[in-house]
Design a protein around this motif. Structure first.
Motif, PDB file in Angstrom:
ATOM      1  N   ILE A  28       6.729   5.973   7.408  1.00 34.63           N
ATOM      2  CA  ILE A  28       6.398   6.778   6.349  1.00 34.63           C
ATOM      3  C   ILE A  28       5.920   8.073   7.207  1.00 34.63           C
ATOM      4  O   ILE A  28       5.765   9.385   6.827  1.00 34.63           O
ATOM      5  CB  ILE A  28       5.039   6.275   5.544  1.00 34.63           C
ATOM      6  CG1 ILE A  28       4.865   7.450   4.435  1.00 34.63           C
ATOM      7  CG2 ILE A  28       3.754   6.326   6.321  1.00 34.63           C
ATOM      8  CD1 ILE A  28       3.889   6.596   3.268  1.00 34.63           C
TER       9      ILE A  28
ATOM     10  N   ASN B 135      -1.860   6.574  -2.524  1.00 35.65           N
ATOM     11  CA  ASN B 135      -1.636   6.539  -1.128  1.00 35.65           C
ATOM     12  C   ASN B 135      -0.540   7.343  -0.350  1.00 35.65           C
ATOM     13  O   ASN B 135      -0.797   7.987   0.607  1.00 35.65           O
ATOM     14  CB  ASN B 135      -1.735   4.992  -0.722  1.00 35.65           C
ATOM     15  CG  ASN B 135      -2.667   4.026  -0.968  1.00 35.65           C
ATOM     16  OD1 ASN B 135      -3.759   4.523  -1.419  1.00 35.65           O
ATOM     17  ND2 ASN B 135      -2.468   2.692  -1.192  1.00 35.65           N
ATOM     18  N   ILE B 136       0.548   7.066  -1.234  1.00 35.63           N
ATOM     19  CA  ILE B 136       1.722   7.919  -0.402  1.00 35.63           C
ATOM     20  C   ILE B 136       1.562   9.399  -0.592  1.00 35.63           C
ATOM     21  O   ILE B 136       1.737  10.237   0.252  1.00 35.63           O
ATOM     22  CB  ILE B 136       3.119   7.565  -1.172  1.00 35.63           C
ATOM     23  CG1 ILE B 136       3.496   6.119  -0.765  1.00 35.63           C
ATOM     24  CG2 ILE B 136       4.371   8.424  -0.685  1.00 35.63           C
ATOM     25  CD1 ILE B 136       4.355   5.308  -1.613  1.00 35.63           C
TER      26      ILE B 136
ATOM     27  N   THR C 131       4.373   1.904   8.105  1.00 36.71           N
ATOM     28  CA  THR C 131       3.501   2.938   8.608  1.00 36.71           C
ATOM     29  C   THR C 131       4.259   3.873   9.465  1.00 36.71           C
ATOM     30  O   THR C 131       4.282   5.123   9.348  1.00 36.71           O
ATOM     31  CB  THR C 131       2.114   2.315   9.536  1.00 36.71           C
ATOM     32  OG1 THR C 131       1.543   1.594   8.944  1.00 36.71           O
ATOM     33  CG2 THR C 131       1.477   3.575   9.811  1.00 36.71           C
TER      34      THR C 131
ATOM     35  N   GLN D  45      -0.140   2.560  -4.867  1.00 36.54           N
ATOM     36  CA  GLN D  45       1.103   3.087  -3.993  1.00 36.54           C
ATOM     37  C   GLN D  45       1.198   4.591  -3.987  1.00 36.54           C
ATOM     38  O   GLN D  45       1.538   5.235  -2.967  1.00 36.54           O
ATOM     39  CB  GLN D  45       2.410   2.276  -4.178  1.00 36.54           C
ATOM     40  CG  GLN D  45       2.303   0.775  -3.815  1.00 36.54           C
ATOM     41  CD  GLN D  45       3.658   0.326  -3.975  1.00 36.54           C
ATOM     42  OE1 GLN D  45       4.308   0.402  -4.943  1.00 36.54           O
ATOM     43  NE2 GLN D  45       4.094  -0.750  -3.081  1.00 36.54           N
TER      44      GLN D  45
ATOM     45  N   LYS E 209       0.832  -1.193  -0.048  1.00 35.35           N
ATOM     46  CA  LYS E 209      -0.024  -0.187  -0.146  1.00 35.35           C
ATOM     47  C   LYS E 209       0.669   1.296  -0.077  1.00 35.35           C
ATOM     48  O   LYS E 209       0.347   2.222  -0.710  1.00 35.35           O
ATOM     49  CB  LYS E 209      -0.888  -0.037   1.280  1.00 35.35           C
ATOM     50  CG  LYS E 209      -2.087  -1.088   1.158  1.00 35.35           C
ATOM     51  CD  LYS E 209      -2.956  -1.028   2.303  1.00 35.35           C
ATOM     52  CE  LYS E 209      -4.215  -1.781   2.256  1.00 35.35           C
ATOM     53  NZ  LYS E 209      -4.747  -1.959   3.331  1.00 35.35           N
ATOM     54  N   THR E 210       1.996   1.292   0.816  1.00 35.90           N
ATOM     55  CA  THR E 210       2.870   2.590   0.714  1.00 35.90           C
ATOM     56  C   THR E 210       4.097   2.331   0.734  1.00 35.90           C
ATOM     57  O   THR E 210       4.967   3.284   1.136  1.00 35.90           O
ATOM     58  CB  THR E 210       2.412   3.128   2.079  1.00 35.90           C
ATOM     59  OG1 THR E 210       2.844   2.257   3.330  1.00 35.90           O
ATOM     60  CG2 THR E 210       1.212   3.643   2.522  1.00 35.90           C
TER      61      THR E 210
END
Length: 404
Positions: free
Chosen positions: A67, A95-96, A64, A92, A59-60
């Motif tokens: 980030i 989301n980022i 978590t 990605q 996802k990223t």
């Protein structure tokens, strides 16, 4: 009087990962290269972030906690861009961007931007635009997030989706147009190559920023653009060169790089036709770079991809004037001596010894060992020429040593 204005560099942070396939040493090498790419694109790196993980977060990309650490630094230091060392998926990237609230680029996007800056001819610009469109196509949805946030309301039921489909069709049509345009140019260049007759063709290949264009300028006495930046030259340059009385064609090609975007490999394959049709390859290596052996592997991989790995090759180890081995304390019994401590004399006794007379050590910038270089190229070109034109054998005697 015109005032001189200083253009501020765009500030950036770099983000990479340490995985099973990419240890800390390799990760640092890639981030060093990414920093040079950022500098070439007109950016200034303020900080690097790395994280150890088995595989990148789907996802990223990073975890978590990491980030959030990146976000805090970006907010506190007003950083404009976050650059990731690997290619991000469309999801990605979206989301980022939402978390960091700044411009997010990956390695592919950065390289495409540099190529866009450097492309001079219509051919190079067409190739770069094709690569950009192919990169953009799966990422269009992220450009319509402003419509996704406006949920409900009269007139707002689904326009974003229709707009995305319209854009996708436009981009697909543009890709088709660019491919057709490249086919036309490819035919024209194929005719040009055919018109050169049976002259022996020699191509300079190598990693980006190894000094190919500088060597081209010295040998051909021309002025091909050369600069200490990555991808200084994108356009293929062909020059007629005469060593003593023997003529041949010398080609300077685009430099290679690790993690080269798939889109660029595909769109620039036609440019590499010059390499495919060459009779001899001069593989230029920056021996002063600490990772030059990895660079050799990367170039050989691309040569294999374009079916050119079986051609005769002369290894040209350039920038010997800049090579400095790391100092080693002989009295330190705990520290092991590594390749970083090798002198040039010691390097020549390694696998380079097996390359034999097909390994040359020069400095194109300072014109060191250029007589040896010219003699070796002359001998190889003469052998190809005599095979092709056996009745002209008498025209090209053995190389006569040049006077100092």
């Amino acid at each position: 009087m015109i005032e001189k204005v200083d253009i501020a560099l765009e500030t950036a942070v770099l983000i990479g990962v340490v995985t099973k396939e990419q240890d800390e040493t390799k990760s640092k090498e890639y981030l060093d290269e990414l920093e040079f790419l950022t500098f070439t694109a007109g950016g200034e790196v303020k900080k690097r972030f790395t994280q150890k993980m088995d595989t990148p977060n789907s996802k990223t990309f990073i975890g978590t906690g990491k980030i959030e650490e990146v976000k805090k630094y970006i907010d506190e230091n007003e950083i404009g861009t976050a650059i990731f060392d690997d290619e991000l998926s469309a999801a990605q990237e979206r989301n980022i961007s939402k978390i960091l609230n700044c411009k997010v680029l990956d390695r592919t996007n950065l390289i495409l931007d540099i190529f866009a800056q450097r492309a001079q001819t219509s051919y190079a610009r067409t190739q770069v635009e094709l690569a950009q469109c192919e990169y953009l196509l799966p990422r269009l949805k992220g450009m319509w997030t402003h419509l996704e946030r406006q949920r409900g309301g009269i007139g707002m039921r689904g326009p974003g989706e229709r707009e995305i489909e319209t854009d996708r069709r436009i981009v697909r049509d543009r890709i088709s147009q660019l491919k057709d345009k490249l086919k036309v140019i490819d035919k024209q260049q194929s005719v040009q190559r055919g018109n050169r007759g049976k002259m022996v063709r020699v191509a300079l290949v190598g990693y980006t920023n190894v000094g190919k264009s500088t060597l081209m300028n010295v040998v051909s006495k021309s002025e091909v653009f050369a600069e200490n930046k990555l991808f200084a030259t994108l356009d293929t340059t062909v020059r007629k060169v005469v060593i003593q009385n023997l003529p041949f064609l010398l080609t300077d090609t685009v430099g290679f790089i690790r993690k080269l975007p798939t889109q660029l490999v595909e769109s620039f394959k036609s440019t590499l036709d010059e390499v495919r049709e060459a009779d001899l390859l001069l593989h230029v290596v920056d021996i002063s770079h600490p990772n030059f052996e990895h660079h050799i592997d990367s170039v050989n991989k691309v040569l294999d991809e374009i079916d050119s790995s079986d051609k005769p090759v002369i290894m040209v180890f350039n920038k010997i004037d800049a090579y400095t081995p790391e100092p080693f304390d002989e009295t330190d019994l705990e520290t092991e001596r590594t390749e970083a401590n090798y002198t040039l004399k010691e390097w020549k006794k390694t696998w380079m010894n097996r390359v034999g007379h097909n390994a040359l050590f020069i400095s194109a910038l300072n014109k060191v060992n250029m007589k040896e270089f010219k003699k070796r190229v002359y001998d190889e070109v003469r052998e190809i020429h005599v095979t092709r034109f056996p009745y002209n054998n008498f025209l090209y005697p053995d190389y006569i040593e040049e006077e100092e």
